[in-house]
Design a protein around this motif. Structure first.
Motif, PDB file in Angstrom:
ATOM      1  N   MET A   1      -0.733 -39.353   6.588  1.00  0.00           N
ATOM      2  CA  MET A   1      -2.061 -39.855   6.316  1.00  0.00           C
ATOM      3  C   MET A   1      -2.139 -40.221   4.832  1.00  0.00           C
ATOM      4  O   MET A   1      -1.624 -39.533   3.989  1.00  0.00           O
ATOM      5  N   SER A   2      -2.830 -41.285   4.530  1.00  0.00           N
ATOM      6  CA  SER A   2      -2.932 -41.698   3.139  1.00  0.00           C
ATOM      7  C   SER A   2      -4.009 -40.896   2.427  1.00  0.00           C
ATOM      8  O   SER A   2      -4.918 -40.356   3.044  1.00  0.00           O
ATOM      9  N   GLU A   3      -3.934 -40.870   1.115  1.00  0.00           N
ATOM     10  CA  GLU A   3      -4.895 -40.089   0.334  1.00  0.00           C
ATOM     11  C   GLU A   3      -6.282 -40.723   0.336  1.00  0.00           C
ATOM     12  O   GLU A   3      -7.286 -40.035   0.246  1.00  0.00           O
ATOM     13  N   THR A   4      -6.358 -42.035   0.431  1.00  0.00           N
ATOM     14  CA  THR A   4      -7.669 -42.692   0.403  1.00  0.00           C
ATOM     15  C   THR A   4      -8.482 -42.327   1.643  1.00  0.00           C
ATOM     16  O   THR A   4      -9.689 -42.186   1.567  1.00  0.00           O
ATOM     17  N   GLY A   5      -7.848 -42.162   2.763  1.00  0.00           N
ATOM     18  CA  GLY A   5      -8.550 -41.784   3.984  1.00  0.00           C
ATOM     19  C   GLY A   5      -9.026 -40.345   3.931  1.00  0.00           C
ATOM     20  O   GLY A   5     -10.070 -39.997   4.474  1.00  0.00           O
ATOM     21  N   ALA A   6      -8.284 -39.479   3.280  1.00  0.00           N
ATOM     22  CA  ALA A   6      -8.631 -38.069   3.226  1.00  0.00           C
ATOM     23  C   ALA A   6      -9.768 -37.803   2.227  1.00  0.00           C
ATOM     24  O   ALA A   6     -10.538 -36.865   2.410  1.00  0.00           O
ATOM     25  N   THR A   7      -9.886 -38.624   1.186  1.00  0.00           N
ATOM     26  CA  THR A   7     -10.914 -38.384   0.174  1.00  0.00           C
ATOM     27  C   THR A   7     -12.213 -39.152   0.450  1.00  0.00           C
ATOM     28  O   THR A   7     -13.151 -39.045  -0.307  1.00  0.00           O
ATOM     29  N   MET A   8     -12.259 -39.903   1.501  1.00  0.00           N
ATOM     30  CA  MET A   8     -13.449 -40.678   1.831  1.00  0.00           C
ATOM     31  C   MET A   8     -14.567 -39.733   2.276  1.00  0.00           C
ATOM     32  O   MET A   8     -14.361 -38.861   3.104  1.00  0.00           O
ATOM     33  N   ARG A   9     -15.757 -39.901   1.694  1.00  0.00           N
ATOM     34  CA  ARG A   9     -16.887 -39.038   2.025  1.00  0.00           C
ATOM     35  C   ARG A   9     -17.906 -39.822   2.846  1.00  0.00           C
ATOM     36  O   ARG A   9     -18.126 -41.006   2.605  1.00  0.00           O
ATOM     37  N   TYR A  10     -18.522 -39.153   3.771  1.00  0.00           N
ATOM     38  CA  TYR A  10     -19.542 -39.781   4.603  1.00  0.00           C
ATOM     39  C   TYR A  10     -20.919 -39.363   4.108  1.00  0.00           C
ATOM     40  O   TYR A  10     -21.137 -38.234   3.700  1.00  0.00           O
ATOM     41  N   VAL A  11     -21.861 -40.297   4.176  1.00  0.00           N
ATOM     42  CA  VAL A  11     -23.224 -40.024   3.770  1.00  0.00           C
ATOM     43  C   VAL A  11     -23.977 -39.507   4.999  1.00  0.00           C
ATOM     44  O   VAL A  11     -23.869 -40.069   6.083  1.00  0.00           O
ATOM     45  N   LYS A  12     -24.735 -38.452   4.810  1.00  0.00           N
ATOM     46  CA  LYS A  12     -25.506 -37.902   5.918  1.00  0.00           C
ATOM     47  C   LYS A  12     -26.603 -38.886   6.309  1.00  0.00           C
ATOM     48  O   LYS A  12     -27.190 -39.551   5.447  1.00  0.00           O
ATOM     49  N   PRO A  13     -26.892 -39.003   7.600  1.00  0.00           N
ATOM     50  CA  PRO A  13     -27.934 -39.950   8.040  1.00  0.00           C
ATOM     51  C   PRO A  13     -29.305 -39.664   7.412  1.00  0.00           C
ATOM     52  O   PRO A  13     -30.040 -40.596   7.087  1.00  0.00           O
ATOM     53  N   LYS A  14     -29.639 -38.403   7.220  1.00  0.00           N
ATOM     54  CA  LYS A  14     -30.924 -38.057   6.630  1.00  0.00           C
ATOM     55  C   LYS A  14     -31.001 -38.527   5.172  1.00  0.00           C
ATOM     56  O   LYS A  14     -32.029 -39.049   4.725  1.00  0.00           O
ATOM     57  N   THR A  15     -29.913 -38.385   4.447  1.00  0.00           N
ATOM     58  CA  THR A  15     -29.861 -38.845   3.056  1.00  0.00           C
ATOM     59  C   THR A  15     -29.970 -40.365   2.998  1.00  0.00           C
ATOM     60  O   THR A  15     -30.703 -40.916   2.171  1.00  0.00           O
ATOM     61  N   ALA A  16     -29.267 -41.040   3.875  1.00  0.00           N
ATOM     62  CA  ALA A  16     -29.315 -42.502   3.909  1.00  0.00           C
ATOM     63  C   ALA A  16     -30.723 -42.990   4.241  1.00  0.00           C
ATOM     64  O   ALA A  16     -31.202 -43.972   3.662  1.00  0.00           O
ATOM     65  N   LEU A  17     -31.406 -42.291   5.130  1.00  0.00           N
ATOM     66  CA  LEU A  17     -32.773 -42.663   5.488  1.00  0.00           C
ATOM     67  C   LEU A  17     -33.700 -42.545   4.288  1.00  0.00           C
ATOM     68  O   LEU A  17     -34.486 -43.457   4.010  1.00  0.00           O
ATOM     69  N   TRP A  18     -33.611 -41.453   3.537  1.00  0.00           N
ATOM     70  CA  TRP A  18     -34.480 -41.269   2.369  1.00  0.00           C
ATOM     71  C   TRP A  18     -34.158 -42.268   1.257  1.00  0.00           C
ATOM     72  O   TRP A  18     -35.057 -42.726   0.556  1.00  0.00           O
ATOM     73  N   VAL A  19     -32.901 -42.626   1.118  1.00  0.00           N
ATOM     74  CA  VAL A  19     -32.533 -43.642   0.122  1.00  0.00           C
ATOM     75  C   VAL A  19     -33.127 -44.995   0.515  1.00  0.00           C
ATOM     76  O   VAL A  19     -33.660 -45.721  -0.332  1.00  0.00           O
TER      77      VAL A  19
END
Length: 72
Positions: free
Chosen positions: A1-19
């Motif tokens: 597995m590549s390092e870029t895939g392992a360090t990718m972070r997902y934004v929580k749907p609730k956080t995205a909604l408030w933004v």
């Protein structure tokens, strides 16, 4: 597995909604402040119009009820 895939972070749907809500409110505030600015800056003192008893105003067309401008 590549390092870029392992360090990718997902934004929580609730956080995205408030933004998105915050961005929408900011957009509305900016648009309204622009409208208020334009309304304040562009107020003409006198606009050409038909006065009572002149031209088409005699034939039932709409005209200003009372003019604050001095006829020229």
């Amino acid at each position: 597995m590549s390092e870029t895939g392992a360090t990718m972070r997902y934004v929580k749907p609730k956080t995205a909604l408030w933004v998105m809500i915050g961005a929408g409110l900011l957009l509305v505030l900016i648009a309204n402040s622009h409208l208020v600015y334009v309304a304040i800056v562009s107020q003409p003192e006198c606009v050409a119009h038909l006065r009572q008893g002149e031209g088409a105003a005699e034939r039932g067309k709409f005209s200003a009820a009372s003019s604050s401008c001095i006829p020229q």
